[in-house]
Design an enzyme around this catalytic site. Sequence first.
Site, PDB file in Angstrom:
ATOM      1  N   GLU A  73       0.904  -1.147   0.000  1.00  0.00           N
ATOM      2  CA  GLU A  73       0.000   0.000   0.000  1.00  0.00           C
ATOM      3  C   GLU A  73       0.936   1.188   0.000  1.00  0.00           C
ATOM      4  O   GLU A  73       1.637   1.426   0.987  1.00  0.00           O
ATOM      5  CB  GLU A  73      -0.854  -0.098   1.270  1.00  0.00           C
ATOM      6  N   CYS A 113      -2.003   8.563   3.633  1.00  0.00           N
ATOM      7  CA  CYS A 113      -1.929   7.869   2.349  1.00  0.00           C
ATOM      8  C   CYS A 113      -3.148   8.165   1.492  1.00  0.00           C
ATOM      9  O   CYS A 113      -3.088   8.087   0.278  1.00  0.00           O
ATOM     10  CB  CYS A 113      -1.772   6.373   2.571  1.00  0.00           C
TER      11      CYS A 113
HETATM   12  P1  NDP Z   1       9.599   4.288   3.328  1.00  0.00           P
HETATM   13  O1  NDP Z   1       9.192   3.558   2.124  1.00  0.00           O
HETATM   14  O2  NDP Z   1      10.934   4.902   3.349  1.00  0.00           O
HETATM   15  O3  NDP Z   1       9.519   3.336   4.600  1.00  0.00           O
HETATM   16  C1  NDP Z   1       8.393   2.543   4.857  1.00  0.00           C
HETATM   17  C2  NDP Z   1       8.796   1.423   5.785  1.00  0.00           C
HETATM   18  O4  NDP Z   1       9.747   0.597   5.141  1.00  0.00           O
HETATM   19  C3  NDP Z   1       9.484   1.898   7.056  1.00  0.00           C
HETATM   20  O5  NDP Z   1       9.124   1.046   8.118  1.00  0.00           O
HETATM   21  C4  NDP Z   1      10.944   1.742   6.720  1.00  0.00           C
HETATM   22  O6  NDP Z   1      11.750   1.627   7.857  1.00  0.00           O
HETATM   23  C5  NDP Z   1      10.902   0.463   5.942  1.00  0.00           C
HETATM   24  N1  NDP Z   1      12.052   0.252   5.100  1.00  0.00           N
HETATM   25  C6  NDP Z   1      12.709   1.153   4.352  1.00  0.00           C
HETATM   26  N2  NDP Z   1      13.710   0.557   3.689  1.00  0.00           N
HETATM   27  C7  NDP Z   1      13.664  -0.758   4.030  1.00  0.00           C
HETATM   28  C8  NDP Z   1      14.445  -1.890   3.693  1.00  0.00           C
HETATM   29  N3  NDP Z   1      15.458  -1.791   2.860  1.00  0.00           N
HETATM   30  N4  NDP Z   1      14.133  -3.065   4.247  1.00  0.00           N
HETATM   31  C9  NDP Z   1      13.105  -3.183   5.095  1.00  0.00           C
HETATM   32  N5  NDP Z   1      12.328  -2.151   5.458  1.00  0.00           N
HETATM   33  C10 NDP Z   1      12.607  -0.947   4.930  1.00  0.00           C
HETATM   34  O7  NDP Z   1       8.494   5.306   3.638  1.00  0.00           O
HETATM   35  P2  NDP Z   1       8.452   6.441   4.750  1.00  0.00           P
HETATM   36  O8  NDP Z   1       7.697   5.905   5.907  1.00  0.00           O
HETATM   37  O9  NDP Z   1       9.763   7.040   5.068  1.00  0.00           O
HETATM   38  O10 NDP Z   1       7.674   7.478   3.937  1.00  0.00           O
HETATM   39  C11 NDP Z   1       8.270   7.984   2.757  1.00  0.00           C
HETATM   40  C12 NDP Z   1       7.215   8.249   1.738  1.00  0.00           C
HETATM   41  O11 NDP Z   1       6.322   7.140   1.580  1.00  0.00           O
HETATM   42  C13 NDP Z   1       6.331   9.383   2.094  1.00  0.00           C
HETATM   43  O12 NDP Z   1       6.929  10.582   1.812  1.00  0.00           O
HETATM   44  C14 NDP Z   1       5.131   9.074   1.249  1.00  0.00           C
HETATM   45  O13 NDP Z   1       5.329   9.531  -0.048  1.00  0.00           O
HETATM   46  C15 NDP Z   1       5.043   7.587   1.269  1.00  0.00           C
HETATM   47  N6  NDP Z   1       4.107   7.084   2.235  1.00  0.00           N
HETATM   48  C16 NDP Z   1       2.981   6.463   1.816  1.00  0.00           C
HETATM   49  C17 NDP Z   1       2.079   5.985   2.713  1.00  0.00           C
HETATM   50  C18 NDP Z   1       0.888   5.243   2.329  1.00  0.00           C
HETATM   51  O14 NDP Z   1       0.180   4.771   3.211  1.00  0.00           O
HETATM   52  N7  NDP Z   1       0.544   5.067   1.093  1.00  0.00           N
HETATM   53  C19 NDP Z   1       2.241   6.178   4.135  1.00  0.00           C
HETATM   54  C20 NDP Z   1       3.463   6.822   4.475  1.00  0.00           C
HETATM   55  C21 NDP Z   1       4.352   7.209   3.561  1.00  0.00           C
HETATM   56  P3  NDP Z   1      12.697   2.834   8.321  1.00  0.00           P
HETATM   57  O15 NDP Z   1      11.808   3.957   8.711  1.00  0.00           O
HETATM   58  O16 NDP Z   1      13.431   2.259   9.457  1.00  0.00           O
HETATM   59  O17 NDP Z   1      13.559   3.180   7.159  1.00  0.00           O
END
Ligand code: NDP
Length: 680
Positions: free
Chosen positions: A262, A301
Site C-alpha cells: 500500500e 496515504c
Molecule cells: P519508506 O518507504 O521509506 O519506509 C516505509 C517502511 O519501510 C518503514 O518502516 C521503513 O523503515 C521500511 N524500510 C525502508 N527501507 C527498508 C528496507 N530496505 N528493508 C526493510 N524495510 C525498509 O516510507 P516512509 O515511511 O519514510 O515514507 C516515505 C514516503 O512514503 C512518504 O513521503 C510518502 O510519499 C510515502 N508514504 C505512503 C504511505 C501510504 O500509506 N501510502 C504512508 C506513508 C508514507 P525505516 O523507517 O526504518 O527506514
Amino acid sequence: MPDTSALTAVHSFIAGRWIPPGGEARIIQSAITGAPLYRAGSDAPDAAAILGWATDKGGPALRAMTFHDRARMVKALALWLKEHRQQLYDLSFDTGATQKDHLIDVDGGIGTMLVFASKGRREMPAGQVYIDGAAEQISRTGTFMGQHIAVPLQGVAVQINAFNFPVWGMLEKLAPALIAGVPSVVKPATATSYVTEACIRLILQSGLLPEGAVQLITGGTGDMLDHLGGQDVVSFTGSAKTALKLRSNPRLLAGATRFTAEQDSLNASVLGTDAGPGTPEFDLFVKEVHREMTVKAGQKCTAIRRVMVPERHVEAVISALSGRLATTTVGDPRLDTTGMGALVSQEQKSDVLSKCTQLGKEAERVFGDPESFSVEGENLQKGAFLPPMLFYCTAPDDAAHLHDTEAFGPVATVMGYRNTAHAARLLNRGKGSLVASVFTGDPEVAREITLASAAFHGRLYFNNRASMAEATGHGAPLPHMIHGGPGRAGGGEELGGVRGVLHYMQRTAIQGSPDIISGITGQWMPGATEDQSKPHPFTRPFGDLAPGDTLTAGPRRITTEDIETFAHFTGDMFYAHMDETTAAANPFFPGRVAHGYLLLSFAAGMFVHPDPGPVLANTGLDSLRFRAPVSPGDEISVTLTVKAKTPRTGDYGEVRWHVKLTNADDATVAEYDLLTMNAV
Ligand code: NDP
C-alpha cells in the site's frame, strides 16, 4: 559523533526478550521542537530467532484456537488498549500530531480491531476451518462434492509500516493476522517507532496474546526477508520506491511469498458538474479538501492531492478553499487552538518542499508561503512546520508532475475539467490510487465516473446532501471496506472485513464425499449422514446438539380447504392459488397450487416441539427455494437437520438447521436454512 547514550532507547521485542538498539544509532528528534529524544539502532536483527519463535511458539498456539477464540482475544486487547490509550496520546505529540490526529491513529486503530473482532465472531465459524462459499455439486448424485475452505498460513506475517500512523498502521494489520491465526512481526518506520514500541509494550502487558504471537523490530530488518518462504506474508506500507525494492527480493520471488503493498498515490477529489457554489455539495467538497490537506499535516496515504473542479467553478473553489485554509492555525500540536501540527521530521519537510518545487513548474501556488507563515507556540523554531499550500494548474492535460509527484504533506493542486469524461481521464492519470471522492447529487455523474475510473481506484467515495450527515469521510479507510489500490497505489488490498483476514490464510479446494467434507468443516452438508436416533432436537440444549442430528415428520395432506383458509386468513389471493383455469395457464403450475408460505407454516407445524424448552426464538430463514409446486391432495413431509452451531454468548447459541420439504414421490418441494437461538 554526538553522545547519544542519554537518549531513550527504542527497543525491539524478539523471541520473548526486549533487545536494546545496537549498531550505529539512528536519532529521532521531536517533530515540534527538533530536540533529540530517542535512539533506535541499525543492527540486523536475528532473523532465525524471530522466525523460529513465531513459527514454533506463536503459530501453533494461535492455530490451536478457534476463529471465535481469537476474535474474543482481539476484542479484549482492543478494550485494554482503549483503557491505556492516554499513554499513546502523550507520546504521539512529538510526532507532530494533534489530539484530533491521535483520535485517527490511536482510536482509529482500536476501532478497527473491534470491527474485526465482531466480524470474526459473526461471519466466521466457531471452529478452525473457514468455509468459503457454497458447496459445489461435482457429481450426478451428490456422492462426491467440492468445497472451498481456508486455513491459516503456517509462517509469519511481516508487517512493515509507514511513519504516519504508528498505531493504526500496526493494528489494522495485526487484527486480521491474529484472527486468521498467524503470528506477526511488526516493523514500524523509525521516525515514529517509539509510539509503536509503547503500544507493543501495552499489548504484551495485557497478557492476552499467546507467546510468540507478536514481535517487534525497530531499526532495520537486516536480511530477514531473505529467510521468508511460501507460508509467509509481507504487508508493506510506505513509499513506492521501498516497495519496489522489497518486492523484488529474489528469495520472496522464488518462494512466491505473498507481498502486499500500500504505497503513495495521487488521490483526487471531484466536484460534480451539478454542484456549483451555493449547493450543499460545493460546501461539503471545500470542507473535505480542507480537512484532507490539514489532518496529520497532509501526511495521509489517502489525502487529496488533486482537486478537480468544473472549469467555470475554479475561481469560486480557490477562493472558498483559501478562505478556509486561512482559518487553520499551524502550531504546537499540544495546544487546543492548533488546527494543524508539524510534519514528522525535518527530512519529511525538505522532501515536501522539493516536491512543491516540482509542482511549481506546472502550477502556481495560490495559497500558503513556506517562507512566510506563523507558527503558534513557544520554542518551535526547529520544528518541522509548514503552512498548507494550494496550487492551481491551468493545463492539467499537459502536466506530468501533477499526476505522479506526491508531496506527502499539506499540499494539493486545483485543476479545471471540461466535462465528466474529462474529469475521469484526469483521475486515471494518477495510474492507480487508493481513493477518489466525488461530490455530486447526480447518480448519472456517479455512474459515469464509476464506469470510467473504478478500475483505477481501490475505493470510490460519493457524498452529497443526502448522505452528508453520516458519511465517513474521503480519507477514512474503514475496516469493513477494502483499502489499497491498483498500479501506483501498490496493487495491494487490506481490510474489507473477512477479506482482510483471508490475506493471511490459504484457500484450498477440498473434494470428497459429503461425510468427509462435513468432517473437515464441522458443518453438516446434504448427503452426509443423518442421525435420527436421538430425542426431538428442540428438547435438547445447544451443547447436546451435533451437526447431522435429524428429525423427520409428516406426512401431511394439503387440501383445497387449507388453501382457501390460508388465502382468506392472510389476504394472499394470488390467482395461482385461487382459480384452477388461470393457474393452469401459468407455465409453472399444473393448476391451482398451495401457497409457498402455507407449506413453510405446515413444515413448522410438523417439526416444532410445543413445550417450553431450549429453543428460545426463531431468528431467521436463509436461502429459501421453492423447487416444485404442491397441488391439493399432495402430501408433504419435512426433514430438519442440525447444519451448524455458533456459540453467541455464555447463555445461548445460534443453530442453523437445514429444512427440506418433500412430496409423496420424495421430490424436494422446498429447501431452506432455519436459524434459532437455543439455550446452552
Ligand atoms: P519508506 O518507504 O521509506 O519506509 C516505509 C517502511 O519501510 C518503514 O518502516 C521503513 O523503515 C521500511 N524500510 C525502508 N527501507 C527498508 C528496507 N530496505 N528493508 C526493510 N524495510 C525498509 O516510507 P516512509 O515511511 O519514510 O515514507 C516515505 C514516503 O512514503 C512518504 O513521503 C510518502 O510519499 C510515502 N508514504 C505512503 C504511505 C501510504 O500509506 N501510502 C504512508 C506513508 C508514507 P525505516 O523507517 O526504518 O527506514
